[in-house]
Enzyme design. Structure first.
Site, PDB file in Angstrom:
ATOM      1  N   GLU A 227       0.852  -1.186   0.000  1.00 41.32           N
ATOM      2  CA  GLU A 227       0.000   0.000   0.000  1.00 41.32           C
ATOM      3  C   GLU A 227       0.892   1.242   0.000  1.00 41.32           C
ATOM      4  O   GLU A 227       0.466   2.325   0.389  1.00 41.32           O
ATOM      5  CB  GLU A 227      -0.975  -0.011   1.174  1.00 41.32           C
ATOM      6  CG  GLU A 227      -0.352  -0.270   2.521  1.00 41.32           C
ATOM      7  CD  GLU A 227      -1.386  -0.673   3.572  1.00 41.32           C
ATOM      8  OE1 GLU A 227      -2.033   0.218   4.124  1.00 41.32           O
ATOM      9  OE2 GLU A 227      -1.537  -1.887   3.832  1.00 41.32           O
TER      10      GLU A 227
ATOM     11  N   CYS B 265      -3.819  -4.446   4.209  1.00 43.51           N
ATOM     12  CA  CYS B 265      -2.988  -5.422   4.921  1.00 43.51           C
ATOM     13  C   CYS B 265      -3.342  -6.874   4.595  1.00 43.51           C
ATOM     14  O   CYS B 265      -2.825  -7.795   5.220  1.00 43.51           O
ATOM     15  CB  CYS B 265      -3.062  -5.191   6.426  1.00 43.51           C
ATOM     16  SG  CYS B 265      -2.442  -3.567   6.921  1.00 43.51           S
TER      17      CYS B 265
ATOM     18  N   HIS C 289      -2.848 -11.265  11.811  1.00 43.85           N
ATOM     19  CA  HIS C 289      -2.489  -9.884  11.480  1.00 43.85           C
ATOM     20  C   HIS C 289      -2.468  -9.079  12.783  1.00 43.85           C
ATOM     21  O   HIS C 289      -3.412  -9.133  13.567  1.00 43.85           O
ATOM     22  CB  HIS C 289      -3.513  -9.299  10.502  1.00 43.85           C
ATOM     23  CG  HIS C 289      -3.315  -7.843  10.244  1.00 43.85           C
ATOM     24  ND1 HIS C 289      -2.113  -7.325   9.829  1.00 43.85           N
ATOM     25  CD2 HIS C 289      -4.160  -6.788  10.358  1.00 43.85           C
ATOM     26  CE1 HIS C 289      -2.231  -6.010   9.685  1.00 43.85           C
ATOM     27  NE2 HIS C 289      -3.466  -5.659  10.004  1.00 43.85           N
TER      28      HIS C 289
END
Lengths: 90, 409
Positions: B81, B113, B240
């Site tokens: 990103e 993500c 994550h």
């Protein structure tokens, strides 16, 4: 649902919210927990706010999409969402 | 055919700042460190960008391959990103500086993500299809941070760096459970990078969406895997990790939904989750590399010598999420530990708050395209010399006619 039953639902949710907020923010004076305040204004950081929502849902035995709690202006609005979730089953 | 991750390496820059130092410098309550569960964050230097991070993560993996295996890399995907151009990919520069063959497919993917996991799954499906026996894919999650004081408590939780994953039919690190996955995606704006200069975030929406998507993607996994149970199916979990405190809340939510007694939650967290959080706590959120930094942490700090099934959760704002799983064993731990990640992270230069704020100013335009630019090592050479530990690193040296320039130093 008649008005008295609705008041009872709201009272039960309000008690749950007060109990959970008091547990997660123990330094908060009880008088500070007013319906027109945001949890952020009471010193709850983002993790505290997650913990409070999860603990209230657990306390009330509700399964609700957390996205519904993303745009709450104050604690009154939080109680509104929880009362509605309790009536509709989540 | 087994397919999965053959090699994994992490590059998280050469500098860090302690979270306590950062909170104190910003005038933020240091007690909030308890909820963040973070100790330091990686910080980029002016000669580091998404290209150098990716190359510096992948180069040690390629150095361990013989020429035949290098030539077998026929797919390179960068997941970021932190793009440096609206058309030209980070992957095109990475392909060149890693010296990969010209018969290689090269592309960049973006889904906040989540994107690296999407790329790993697509690559695994391609490899498992058998259309190119013996082929390998190199997927690199690479990003830089744009946070500053405006980010509040997100600033100390945001990292900088890359994770390189070699995907193949020799999965020494993680053998994917092919077909065992659950996805959950819908449009929302919980965080975004609308400009190469800054991020925006709706913190509550982002945290709640992360948690909702974990429940929903695991429900999708359970639909595909008969008898799957969040508590008993997975010996370890790697998720994550925007910050470790959110993972702790997510674990508690999942156990509550599974009907686990509240008395057992803390011990289960220590056994199945805490090992995955130790390296992320030293680095901060590595965007789509975060779940693989958690995997590396778990393979560094948990005992998987008897073999273990690991549940993995990837979440990307916007949003897209996936719960999937794989198998690890003692060889997985050896393969990751051979990369020396904890020692390298411990060797990063520790910035003072004054050095840190100067560095933020010096790196604010790292993603802004420039027709001409020169990047000098300057006063940061001492940090480079300390952190490189004798190995060559790629450095961003500037741009000429919008063409970004790099040199090995």
């Amino acid at each position: 649902m008649n008005r008295m039953a609705g008041d009872r639902d709201r009272d039960r949710v309000t008690v749950a919210v007060r109990e959970v907020v008091g547990r997660i923010l123990p330094a908060l004076p009880p008088g500070e927990l007013r319906g027109d305040r945001h949890l952020r204004d009471l010193g709850a950081d983002s993790v505290d706010r997650v913990e409070i929502i999860l603990a209230v849902l657990e306390h009330l035995d509700l399964d609700v999409s957390l996205a519904r709690f993303s745009e709450l202006p104050d604690i009154d609005a939080l109680v509104d969402v929880l009362v509605m979730a309790g009536r509709t089953g989540g | 055919m087994d397919v999965g991750i053959e090699s994994l390496n992490v590059y998280a820059g050469l500098a860090r700042i302690g979270v306590r130092e950062l909170l104190a410098g910003r005038g933020l309550d240091p007690d909030r460190q308890a909820n963040l569960l973070m100790t330091s964050r990686s910080v980029g230097l002016p000669f580091e960008d998404p290209v150098t991070n990716a190359v510096n993560a992948a180069a040690p993996i390629l150095a361990g391959l013989d020429p035949t295996d290098r030539a077998a890399i026929e797919l390179l995907v960068t997941s970021t990103e932190s793009g440096v151009d609206l058309s030209k990919s980070v992957a095109s520069y990475v392909h060149d500086h890693l010296g990969l063959g010209r018969a290689c497919r090269v592309l960049e993917v973006k889904q906040a993500c989540y994107a690296a996991t999407g790329a790993v799954q697509l690559a695994a499906g391609y490899l498992a299809s058998g259309v190119s026996p013996g082929a390998k894919a190199l997927v690199i999650a690479t990003d830089v941070a744009l946070v500053d004081a405006r980010a509040g408590f997100a600033e100390p939780a945001t990292g900088h760096g890359a994770v390189a994953l070699l995907v193949s039919d020799r999965p020494r690190v993680l053998t994917l459970d092919l077909g065992a996955f659950g996805c959950h995606s819908y449009e929302t704006l919980d965080s975004a990078r609308p400009s190469p200069r800054f991020d925006i975030a709706d913190v509550d929406r982002s945290l709640f969406t992360y948690l909702d998507c974990l429940t929903s993607s695991f429900a999708g996994y359970r639909d595909r895997v008969d008898g799957a149970d969040f508590v008993t199916t997975f010996d370890q979990l790697a998720m994550h990790t925007p910050f470790a405190g959110l993972v702790r809340a997510a674990h508690r939510k999942m156990l509550r939904e599974a009907g686990t007694s509240v008395d057992l939650v803390a011990a289960d967290f220590e056994r199945r989750v805490a090992p995955s959080l130790r390296l992320p706590a030293m680095v901060g959120n590595l965007c789509s590399g975060s779940v693989y930094l958690a995997l590396a942490s778990m393979l560094t700090h948990a005992d998987v010598s008897a073999g273990a099934r690991v549940g993995l959760y990837a979440y990307g704002s916007g949003c897209s999420a996936e719960f999937f799983s794989g198998l690890v064993d003692a060889g997985s731990a050896r393969a990751v530990q051979a990369m020396g990640i904890p020692a390298y992270l411990a060797g990063r230069y520790e910035l003072t708050f004054a050095e840190y704020t100067q560095l933020l100013a010096d790196t604010a335009d790292v993603l802004v395209p420039a027709e001409h630019r020169t990047v000098e090592l300057g006063g940061y050479r001492k940090i480079l010399e300390r952190g490189r530990a004798g190995r060559p690193l790629l450095a961003h040296t500037g741009a000429k006619d919008y063409h970004r320039r790099y040199e090995w130093v």
